[in-house]
Write a protein that holds these residues in place. Structure first.
Motif, PDB file in Angstrom:
ATOM      1  N   ALA A 177      11.100 -41.811  12.486  1.00  0.00           N
ATOM      2  CA  ALA A 177      10.116 -42.671  11.730  1.00  0.00           C
ATOM      3  C   ALA A 177      10.234 -42.820  10.184  1.00  0.00           C
ATOM      4  O   ALA A 177       9.988 -43.439   9.334  1.00  0.00           O
ATOM      5  CB  ALA A 177       8.594 -42.160  11.927  1.00  0.00           C
ATOM      6  N   PRO A 216       3.862 -45.502   9.445  1.00  0.00           N
ATOM      7  CA  PRO A 216       2.717 -45.876  10.239  1.00  0.00           C
ATOM      8  C   PRO A 216       1.551 -46.176   9.488  1.00  0.00           C
ATOM      9  O   PRO A 216       1.423 -45.450   8.292  1.00  0.00           O
ATOM     10  CB  PRO A 216       2.304 -44.673  11.314  1.00  0.00           C
ATOM     11  N   THR A 217       1.069 -46.993   9.590  1.00  0.00           N
ATOM     12  CA  THR A 217      -0.338 -47.714   8.844  1.00  0.00           C
ATOM     13  C   THR A 217      -1.288 -46.434   8.781  1.00  0.00           C
ATOM     14  O   THR A 217      -2.111 -46.288   7.927  1.00  0.00           O
ATOM     15  CB  THR A 217      -0.896 -49.068   9.275  1.00  0.00           C
TER      16      THR A 217
END
Length: 219
Positions: free
Chosen positions: A4, A10-11
């Motif tokens: 990631a 990630p939001t």
């Protein structure tokens, strides 16, 4: 490194960073390795503007290393930390928020975003404990108005010096100042005297080597 890190953050974690952006105190970023896709907390500095402390700052060469451990079930290096000790360390590091995927021993939930939560904790709102007041702070200078002993909630390093009084390493390697009046702490990332000594030493070796070489051809 987690995959990631190389893609889109990630939001849900971005939401927590936005919530605490420009926080007055420090933010404790929990180590989320093993609980999420990876410990994404170190990326906070690239997307937000707040001072942070967390598992990613763990460094075995630092006096604070045993405490800055939030892996597994640990909080401040302890698996069964008491609420009192947890609160004491929060104050010692001037922490205002905790971002984690697990509830801390002390704190009130104020924001949730997917896996992550933001907790507000008792906040002293002071980078000093004792008889001093900070006037200004920059990367290489701290100016304080002191009237006695005080603990500054910054990591001590031998490159820090004071123009009056004494500056030493206290609990967990934090700065301990004993001074009176306006005092300036300065960070100088080298010792100029050692540079001069090293230069003279190297020049001495050079001249000695050249002298010995010339004698070899002296017939």
């Amino acid at each position: 490194l987690p995959a990631a890190w190389f893609g889109t953050v990630p939001t849900d974690i971005m939401g927590t960073w936005s919530f605490v952006n420009n926080a007055e105190g420090r933010v404790l970023l929990d180590d989320t390795s093993g609980q999420t896709s990876g410990n994404l907390m170190p990326l906070a500095h690239a997307y937000s503007n707040f001072e942070a402390i967390g598992g990613f700052t763990h460094n075995p060469r630092m006096p604070i290393s045993d405490v800055i451990d939030f892996s597994g079930n640990r909080w401040f290096g302890k698996e069964n930390i008491s609420r009192q000790e947890f609160s004491r360390l929060l104050n010692l590091f001037n922490i205002q928020y905790v971002i984690s995927s697990r509830p801390p021993p002390v704190g009130d939930l104020v924001y949730a975003s997917g896996t992550y939560r933001v907790y507000t904790v008792p906040f002293a709102d002071s980078m000093v404990e004792g008889q001093a007041k900070i006037i200004s702070v920059s990367p290489k200078s701290i100016v304080v108005d002191a009237s006695g002993p005080a603990v500054l909630k910054y990591q001590y390093h031998p490159y820090w010096s004071t123009d009056k009084g004494t500056l030493t390493s206290g609990e967990l390697g934090l700065m301990t100042l004993q001074s009176e009046g306006i005092t300036t702490l300065t960070y100088t990332p080298y010792n100029i005297n050692l540079l001069y000594v090293s230069a003279f030493f190297l020049l001495g070796i050079l001249f000695y080597s050249v002298g010995r070489s010339s004698k070899r051809w002296d017939l």
